[in-house]
Each structure stands twice: as C-alpha cells, then as structure tokens.
Design a protein around this motif. Structure first.
Motif, PDB file in Angstrom:
ATOM      1  N   VAL A 358     -81.967 -40.764 -45.249  1.00 23.54           N
ATOM      2  CA  VAL A 358     -83.178 -40.964 -46.055  1.00 23.54           C
ATOM      3  C   VAL A 358     -82.826 -41.042 -47.535  1.00 23.54           C
ATOM      4  O   VAL A 358     -83.377 -41.858 -48.285  1.00 23.54           O
ATOM      5  CB  VAL A 358     -84.186 -39.832 -45.790  1.00 23.54           C
ATOM      6  CG1 VAL A 358     -85.383 -39.942 -46.716  1.00 23.54           C
ATOM      7  CG2 VAL A 358     -84.629 -39.853 -44.336  1.00 23.54           C
ATOM      8  N   LEU A 444     -91.725 -48.261 -47.925  1.00 27.43           N
ATOM      9  CA  LEU A 444     -91.746 -46.948 -47.278  1.00 27.43           C
ATOM     10  C   LEU A 444     -90.868 -45.947 -48.031  1.00 27.43           C
ATOM     11  O   LEU A 444     -91.247 -44.787 -48.224  1.00 27.43           O
ATOM     12  CB  LEU A 444     -91.269 -47.082 -45.826  1.00 27.43           C
ATOM     13  CG  LEU A 444     -92.158 -47.928 -44.900  1.00 27.43           C
ATOM     14  CD1 LEU A 444     -91.519 -48.041 -43.523  1.00 27.43           C
ATOM     15  CD2 LEU A 444     -93.550 -47.327 -44.795  1.00 27.43           C
ATOM     16  N   ASP A 447     -92.560 -44.955 -51.360  1.00 24.96           N
ATOM     17  CA  ASP A 447     -93.668 -44.028 -51.110  1.00 24.96           C
ATOM     18  C   ASP A 447     -93.151 -42.635 -50.797  1.00 24.96           C
ATOM     19  O   ASP A 447     -93.717 -41.626 -51.248  1.00 24.96           O
ATOM     20  CB  ASP A 447     -94.530 -44.543 -49.959  1.00 24.96           C
ATOM     21  CG  ASP A 447     -95.282 -45.814 -50.325  1.00 24.96           C
ATOM     22  OD1 ASP A 447     -95.408 -46.092 -51.532  1.00 24.96           O
ATOM     23  OD2 ASP A 447     -95.726 -46.532 -49.409  1.00 24.96           O
ATOM     24  N   GLN A 448     -92.082 -42.569 -50.032  1.00 26.60           N
ATOM     25  CA  GLN A 448     -91.495 -41.272 -49.706  1.00 26.60           C
ATOM     26  C   GLN A 448     -90.930 -40.602 -50.954  1.00 26.60           C
ATOM     27  O   GLN A 448     -91.048 -39.380 -51.136  1.00 26.60           O
ATOM     28  CB  GLN A 448     -90.398 -41.455 -48.660  1.00 26.60           C
ATOM     29  CG  GLN A 448     -89.984 -40.197 -47.938  1.00 26.60           C
ATOM     30  CD  GLN A 448     -89.096 -40.496 -46.756  1.00 26.60           C
ATOM     31  OE1 GLN A 448     -88.621 -41.616 -46.583  1.00 26.60           O
ATOM     32  NE2 GLN A 448     -88.840 -39.486 -45.936  1.00 26.60           N
TER      33      GLN A 448
END
Length: 630
Positions: A358, A444, A447-448
C-alpha cells in the motif's frame, strides 16, 4: 537551466525574479533578474524571443507557482487572455551564484525530446518560443541524399537507395545510420550526424542549409547524348556550389556563424556548466552503464546537495530524461521533484502505513501525479494527446533496472523515501492520463492517502493548555516585633520548667493544683488574681487559647501573639489537672469565663489554620511571621 535546483527563497517582486543561489564553492548569495528584459507578450502568451511582458500584464495576476511564471496578458485586440505560464527552469540558470537568462537554443541536442525516425520522417517534441512543447516533423529526404554509398547533405532522396534506417541519439549527437547502395549496387554502412544539419527553428524542426534549386540549371537546355560543353560544366559546378555552401535558410534570412557553432555544442559539457555542483553527475547518469560508476555519481550528488530528497529527485529526473530521450525534460522534472513538497511521503505518514504494498502504491500515485501535472503545463494545450503518444512510444523499459540499482544504494544508506514500485509503469500511467484516460489505481491510492493524513493529524499528540490558577485570598505575612518573640520564648521556657518540676515534686504539684482552683474561682467571681508576685494583673476580658494539637478547630490570627502575662497564667493553669479545671467551671453556673486549654503533649512545631489556610509553624525560627488577611 534548472536554476531552482540550487536556489531557495525564490520569489517574484513585480517583474524581478529574486532568489538565494548556491555558488560553486557551496556558499549562498542573493541574486535577482529582471524578467521584463528577457520575456515578452505574443498575443496573450509568453515569448522568450522578445521582451516587455510586464507592460501588458495584469499585475495582480503575476505570481510564481514552483518554477512556473503565471500571469494574464493582453491580446492584440486588447482583451485579457486566459492565464498563461512558462517554465523558467528551461531558460534560467545559476551561474556561480548569479541568475542568467538563456535565449532559446536552436541546437537539436538541447530543446528537443523523443526524436523518432519513421522511414525518412524525423518526428519529435520541440520547445517553442513560449516554452511549450510542440510536435514537429521533418522529411529528411528533402535535404539528404546518397552519393556512392554515403550520406550527403544538400542532396535528396537517400531513402530510395538505402535500407535498415536507424536513429541513434546520444548526449553529443543524433546519428542517422543505414546501409546505402553505391554506383555498383552494393550496400555499405553509412551514418550522418543530424545535429549538424537539423535545428530547432522557433519550435519547428528545420534544416540548417536546406536544398535549393539553381535557377541556372532550370533555365539551361541540355541536348541529349552530347559531350558536355564548357558552359554546361560551369553551370553544374555553380549549382553544386550553391547547394553545398549556401547559407540560405529562408528567403531573406541567413544563418550566422554563432548559430552554426551552437548546433554543434556538446550537451554533456554544457549541462555540467549550467547546473553547478551536480551538473556533471547528471550528465554522467545519461550514459553510464557500470553499477560502480553509478554509485559514485549518486554519492557525488548526495555530497553536493546534502539532502536525501534532492538526491532522489535529481536522480529520478535524470532517469526519466534518459528513458524518454529528452534530457531537458528530465532536468526540469528533476528540479521540481527535488524542491516541491508532498511528492515523497512524509516520514510520519509512511511510518503509519504498515503494508509495504500500500505504501508503494501511494508513493507511485503521488510521484505520477506531479509528473503528469508538470508535463501537462509544459505541452501545448492542443497537442497533449499527440505528445503523450510520442513519449509513450519512446519510453525505454530499462528505467526499472536503473531505479532498482538506485533503490539498492539508498537502502545501504538507510534511506527509505523511495518505495518499491515500477517507474516504467508509473510513466505509462502518466502518459495515459495525458491521453485523457482514467487511472483508477491512482484515485484509490490518493483517497487512501487523504484518509491516512487526516487520521494522522487527528491522532497527533499535542500538549494541553495549562489550567488557569484559581483565585485565592491574598495573605500579607508580617514579622512579629522583637518583644513579642521574647515573650513567647519566655512563656514556653516557663511552661517547660513548671512541667518538669511538677513531675519531680509532688508538693509543688499539690500547690499548683490549689492555686489553679483559687484562680478559677476568682475568675468566676470576676476578681483579678495573681499567679506570682512579679506577674502583672490580667484583664478579665483577655483570653489566651493555646492551639490543641489533637483538635481540628481553627484559631484566629490574633492568637499567634500571646503576651508574657498570658503565658504566665497558662503556666499556673497547666500545673493542675483537667479535672480541677472542669470542677471550677461547673461552679460558675454557666457564666462566661476565660478557660485555659491544657497541652497534653509539648511540641515546638504544629499545624495551624489561619483563615482556612493551613500553615506550618516552627518555634525554632528566629523571627515568627504573622499572617494578616487583606
């Protein structure tokens, strides 16, 4: 070029660019440059070939955004054009602590990118006078020919007698190679340096000496199958001389000797001169192949910049410029990556992301977003899609190998700012965004990142404000007078002496008890009594209450100053027992009287409450303070 890489505190003051620059010796100095003398307004857009842009600009709109100069300029009709920008890193350099503006260079090695060859068509991105990248094409067949198996500038149609055409671009040359046929039909390897005959002419690829048809040759009638005459030979020689040595570029225009020399500039030497401290290392990264040599260049950049962020940004910019065959774009991107905050994850945010995958996705998204926004500003608005396709086709997959070796070197230095992701895939997504394609993975990840940043800010521990002190009554502490202190000491000494006598002499104890009874009876009748011959008479209204250490009642402040006479009375009262005092008190039928409170334990220290405030009293001090409420 890339002045922002070695500058700080850059600001725009009217039309003046001011900054603190790093000199060759590592020291810092102040410098400024009047942009109004080097940049102009061409129908609402910046133009670096003219001047006086500030005279037709909306002054409140002039500002800097990173290395970009932004402003609203007037059009020829007098209307305000939309806000336009120019990247100053393309034209301004730091020359040993002094800002210096460079005009648009026409060399094929400087202001071009992603040159490609398709048969005989040379295509690439070229920097125009407004600082934007434009797509340009040039048919090489119009000015390059084949003379007996060799390339010849000033001739035509080389492609008709050749094969295996290739374009090899380096730091110092752009070579066209092929196999050309000779007069006998045999093919031979041949090459020609396009940097010597092709230039950037105001944002378009152009020949330095284009092919020119001779009017003499066109007018002359040559009889077939005749031996050439002297006149025909002279005409042929004249035509060849015109095509070979003419300096015409366009009707009425000539090419100066300085322009000819500029087309042959050594890019590596020029870039090393234009970027102090790290220029030679950046040029070396564009052609190095040895891993040990690469690490040496990394160390040189790190030692010169003394910053992990600047080192990473500079090296990544060099990798990108090498991969897309656009060194000038790589320099601009490297300077921006090094000086723009938020491109690389902050340490506290990276530490809060436990999943390494991530973390790499978020780093890839932030890096790609900056490259996309910078390229979008640098490419002409109507040619973004075509430029993205050209950049995508020129991208080399070797960039991932270069980055892998760089990450390995960073890990040895215990630097973890750069995540483990594919730089090739990142640039592919950048070019997709330039083609107006949607990249879901980036949305995505960003946003994370926003959620993690908000959570990290909310959980950040901050010291609580100190509570305001509560209001308390003011106390004035006064020192007692000398005679009062002596009286208290005398009373205490007499009390100790009497107690010791009473403990050893039963007769004295009996006498003291009878005296105490007489004194109590006299007080009940309202008559003054005397405890001894030398004791002065005591006033019937005077009270002297000693604080009881076993009692929780409070005492008035005035009781802290007992007189010597009162102390003597207490000595007499203490000689008797508590039962005698109680009996005397019962005989008064409820009348008010002065009662002496016996001390069951003698101590020189005690706790006292004065106006509700606990105070510690010590009889051993030389001067006993007095508490007075105000």
């Amino acid at each position: 070029m890339a002045f922002s890489l070695t500058s700080k505190q850059v600001e725009l003051r009217g039309s003046w660019l001011a900054a603190i620059l790093q000199k060759d010796d590592g020291s810092w100095t102040f410098s400024k440059l009047n942009l109004n003398e080097h940049v102009g307004n061409n129908d609402g857009s910046f133009d670096v070939t003219i001047d006086k842009w500030y005279n037709s600009a909306e002054h409140w709109s002039c500002h800097l955004q990173g290395p970009f100069l932004r402003a609203q300029l007037k059009t020829r009709e007098g209307a305000w054009a939309p806000e336009t920008s120019v990247n100053l890193d393309l034209f301004i350099r730091n020359k040993d602590g002094s800002l210096e503006f460079q005009k648009l260079n026409d060399s094929l090695l400087f202001y071009t990118a992603s040159l490609q060859l398709e048969y005989a068509i040379l295509r690439g991105l070229v920097v125009g006078p407004d600082g934007k990248l434009y797509l340009s094409e040039l048919n090489l067949d119009e000015n390059i020919g084949n003379i007996n198996g060799k390339f010849e500038a000033g001739e035509r149609h080389y492609s008709r007698s050749g094969r295996d055409f290739k374009l090899e671009q380096g730091l110092d040359s752009v070579k066209l190679s092929a196999e050309l046929a000779d007069y006998a039909g045999a093919h031979h390897p041949a090459e020609i340096d396009l940097a010597e005959i092709v230039v950037n002419r105001n944002g378009k690829l152009s020949f330095l000496r284009p092919y020119v048809y001779s009017p003499t040759i066109l007018a002359m009638k040559m009889p077939p199958l005749q031996i050439p005459t002297l006149k025909s030979c002279a005409s042929t020689v004249l035509s060849y001389a015109i095509r070979k040595y003419t300096t015409w570029n366009e009707p009425g225009l000539t090419v100066s000797s300085s322009e000819e020399n500029s087309s042959k500039d050594n890019w590596a030497a020029a870039i090393a001169e234009q970027i102090p401290l790290v220029g030679s290392a950046i040029a070396g990264l564009h052609r190095v192949t040895d891993e040990k040599e690469s690490e040496r260049l990394y160390r040189n950049i790190a030692a010169s910049t003394n910053s992990a962020t600047v080192t990473i940004g500079t090296v990544l910019g060099a990798f990108i410029g090498r991969a897309i065959r656009g060194p000038v774009i790589g320099m601009v991107l490297g300077a921006g990556l090094s000086t723009t905050p938020g491109v690389f994850l902050e340490e506290r945010i990276a530490a809060s992301i436990e999943d390494a995958e991530v973390r790499s996705q978020i780093q890839q998204a932030t890096l790609g977003r900056y490259i996309f926004e910078t390229l979008r500003e640098m490419i002409a608005a109507d040619q973004t899609v075509a430029a993205a396709q050209l950049l995508d086709a020129a991208l080399s997959p070797e960039i991932d190998n270069w980055k892998k070796n760089f990450v390995f070197w960073l890990e040895k230095q215990e630097i973890t700012l750069l995540g483990d992701f594919s730089l090739h895939a990142t640039l592919k997504r950048v070019f997709a965004r330039l083609r107006n394609e949607h990249v879901v993975e980036w949305d995505l990840a960003l946003d994370q990142l926003a959620a993690i940043t908000a959570r990290t800010s909310a959980l950040k521990l901050e010291p609580e404000p100190e509570p305001e002190p509560e209001a308390v009554p003011s106390i004035l502490v006064e020192a007692p007078a000398a005679d009062q202190f002596q009286a208290v000491e005398a009373a205490q000494q007499a009390q100790v002496t009497d107690e010791s006598k009473a403990a050893t002499d039963p007769a004295a104890q009996t006498t003291n008890e009878s005296e105490a009874l007489d004194s109590t009876a006299a007080n009940a009748a309202g008559k003054p009594t005397s405890s001894g011959a030398d004791e002065p008479p005591q006033s019937p209204t005077a009270t002297a209450v000693e604080p009881n250490e076993n009692s929780g009642s409070s005492t008035r402040a005035s009781s802290l100053k007992p007189s010597a006479a009162t102390a003597g009375h207490h000595d007499a009262g203490n000689g008797g027992n508590g039962g005698a005092n109680g009996a005397a008190g019962n005989g008064n039928n409820g009348n008010k009287s002065t009662t002496s409170v016996s001390r069951t334990g003698s101590s020189r220290k005690g706790w006292h409450n004065v106006l509700g405030i606990t105070m510690f009293r010590s009889w051993s001090r030389h001067r006993q303070p007095k508490a007075v409420a105000v």
